[in-house]
Design an enzyme around this catalytic site. Structure first.
Site, PDB file in Angstrom:
ATOM      1  N   GLU A 115      -0.416   3.562   7.889  1.00  0.00           N
ATOM      2  CA  GLU A 115      -0.606   4.183   7.228  1.00  0.00           C
ATOM      3  C   GLU A 115      -1.846   5.099   6.753  1.00  0.00           C
ATOM      4  O   GLU A 115      -2.181   5.597   7.820  1.00  0.00           O
ATOM      5  CB  GLU A 115      -1.916   2.552   6.433  1.00  0.00           C
ATOM      6  CG  GLU A 115      -3.087   3.170   5.296  1.00  0.00           C
ATOM      7  CD  GLU A 115      -2.360   3.575   4.491  1.00  0.00           C
ATOM      8  OE1 GLU A 115      -2.934   4.403   3.064  1.00  0.00           O
ATOM      9  OE2 GLU A 115      -1.501   2.817   3.621  1.00  0.00           O
ATOM     10  N   TYR A 138       3.722   2.462   4.473  1.00  0.00           N
ATOM     11  CA  TYR A 138       1.996   2.286   3.874  1.00  0.00           C
ATOM     12  C   TYR A 138       1.577   0.682   3.317  1.00  0.00           C
ATOM     13  O   TYR A 138       1.760   0.102   2.653  1.00  0.00           O
ATOM     14  CB  TYR A 138       2.678   2.551   2.274  1.00  0.00           C
ATOM     15  CG  TYR A 138       4.333   3.636   2.501  1.00  0.00           C
ATOM     16  CD1 TYR A 138       3.446   5.199   2.163  1.00  0.00           C
ATOM     17  CD2 TYR A 138       6.287   3.315   2.535  1.00  0.00           C
ATOM     18  CE1 TYR A 138       4.671   6.078   2.540  1.00  0.00           C
ATOM     19  CE2 TYR A 138       6.174   4.695   1.860  1.00  0.00           C
ATOM     20  CZ  TYR A 138       5.924   6.030   2.841  1.00  0.00           C
ATOM     21  OH  TYR A 138       6.710   6.847   2.450  1.00  0.00           O
ATOM     22  N   CYS A 176      -7.699  -4.285 -28.853  1.00  0.00           N
ATOM     23  CA  CYS A 176      -8.528  -3.756 -29.175  1.00  0.00           C
ATOM     24  C   CYS A 176      -8.763  -2.453 -30.041  1.00  0.00           C
ATOM     25  O   CYS A 176      -7.755  -1.722 -30.534  1.00  0.00           O
ATOM     26  CB  CYS A 176      -8.026  -2.965 -27.854  1.00  0.00           C
ATOM     27  SG  CYS A 176      -9.986  -1.197 -27.659  1.00  0.00           S
ATOM     28  N   CYS A 189       5.861   0.546  -7.932  1.00  0.00           N
ATOM     29  CA  CYS A 189       5.070   0.156  -8.584  1.00  0.00           C
ATOM     30  C   CYS A 189       6.215   1.290 -10.423  1.00  0.00           C
ATOM     31  O   CYS A 189       5.586   1.470 -11.299  1.00  0.00           O
ATOM     32  CB  CYS A 189       4.142   0.374  -8.484  1.00  0.00           C
ATOM     33  SG  CYS A 189       3.271   2.479  -8.293  1.00  0.00           S
TER      34      CYS A 189
END
Length: 383
Positions: free
Chosen positions: A273, A252, A77, A340
């Site tokens: 949640e 979650y 890019c 994550c």
């Protein structure tokens, strides 16, 4: 340490040592740590400073390479690199080097924060370009634009668009300048949201994973790599080994991906949640589950005192000590943690080890190629 340097100054050449969590590497200038983007360990670089506001460390971009890492390549890019888009941290490196650096970060975070020596491999999950099915950009006077790293400065996209996006980015003069635009690809359809409002397509999309469909709000959360939902759900099932009649918690739970696959395996499932749209869709996606809407730390008090399986998939900041302790008190046969962020994972696994639990296994997946992000799944069992 010396002072007098300011943003925009070029220092060096500096020797780059280790990769650090967050998409940058470590160098030193007259004793001060400098976190440098667009480089790799072993390189010798000149650095343009981008942040000198702290005494403990500075930040900068590598703007001249005097000794290259053997994995360095030309970015695909044109706006990836110093002064460009902040989205791709590692596009200047080949895929093997990217994975090795991310693997090193996860290893160090687990060792430092959890006292766990991980010797696994970061698994490549193709594609490495054209994978991002949810994309955010801003409309500028020059068309679609991305933000610089840690900045609101807009960098116009090249005509060919974003190289990691799964969809083309429209050059639409009807979109007002300054608007935040989100593109969501679900199957063959692409939805457009401008400043949070759906303008093209419907407000709910249908995603496909684990052999069935899942309703998701267009503005809600779903994994952005097309292989991520299947990859993570399969790993959760492998670690959890659900049996018919098991009590399982999906904390979650989002729209119910893990709750759904556990229920499909015969487990009796409770999901928690805090997002109202997500829990509404979870009730449609997994009607047999008992779902609670609210913060996990508070809702845990309303769940049964015993569970056979607990799945935790917290946001980037992690679950935290209180949630970890409350989950561990249920004495599950298996606690599966989906992460994550390697630092949050390390902290929460460290809490579990402090309470007498063993880290049995950790698997990691390169689900965000060209960036510093990754996903990991850990299995915890009581000693």
């Amino acid at each position: 340490m010396s002072s007098g340097q300011s943003v925009g100054d070029v220092i060096g050449p500096l020797e780059v040592t280790a990769v650090a969590h967050g998409g940058h590497c470590v160098a030193r200038h007259e004793g001060r740590v400098v976190f440098v983007r667009h480089t790799a360990p072993g390189e010798r670089v000149s650095v343009r400073l981008t942040d000198t506001s702290r005494d403990a460390f500075w930040r900068g971009d590598a703007v001249a390479i005097h000794r290259e890492h053997p994995g360095r390549i030309e970015p695909s890019c044109r706006i990836s690199g110093p002064g460009g888009c902040g989205g791709c941290d590692f596009q200047h490196l080949d895929s093997a080097t990217q994975r090795a650096m991310k693997q090193h970060v996860l290893t160090e975070q687990l060792r430092r924060l959890a006292g766990y020596e991980w010797d696994g491999q970061l698994v490549s999950v193709p594609p490495t370009l054209g994978w991002r099915t949810r994309l955010r950009y801003w409309q500028s006077e020059h068309g679609p634009a991305m933000r610089q790293h840690h900045s609101h400065q807009l960098i116009p996209l090249p005509e060919e668009g974003c190289r990691i996006a799964a969809m083309s980015v429209p050059h639409d003069p009807e979109i007002p300048d300054g608007s935040e635009v989100r593109l969501v690809q679900a199957g063959r359809n692409t939805l457009t949201l401008i400043d949070g409002e759906v303008t093209v397509g419907r407000g709910v999309v249908t995603e496909h994973a684990m052999g069935r469909s899942w309703r998701v709000a267009a503005s809600g959360f779903w994994q952005v790599h097309p292989q991520a939902a299947d990859t993570l759900a399969q790993q959760v099932l492998e670690f959890a080994e659900p049996q018919r009649g098991d009590r399982a918690f999906d904390l979650y739970c989002g729209v119910g991906l893990f709750a759904g696959v556990l229920a499909d395996s015969g487990a009796k499932v409770w999901g928690v949640e805090s997002d109202s749209k997500a829990i509404k869709h979870a009730s449609t996606n997994v009607p047999q589950a008992q779902l609670l809407h609210g913060p996990v730390e508070r809702m845990l008090k309303r769940l049964p005192r015993r569970a056979d399986i607990i799945v935790l998939d917290p946001p980037r900041k992690g679950a935290g000590r209180n949630v970890m302790r409350a989950a561990l008190e249920r004495s599950p046969r298996a606690l599966v943690y989906v992460a994550c962020d390697p630092a949050s994972l390390g902290r929460d696994l460290g809490t579990a080890r402090d309470h007498g639990w063993e880290i049995r296994d950790v698997r990691a997946f390169d689900l965000f190629p060209q960036t510093h992000h990754m996903e990991a799944v850990a299995l915890l069992q009581r000693l």
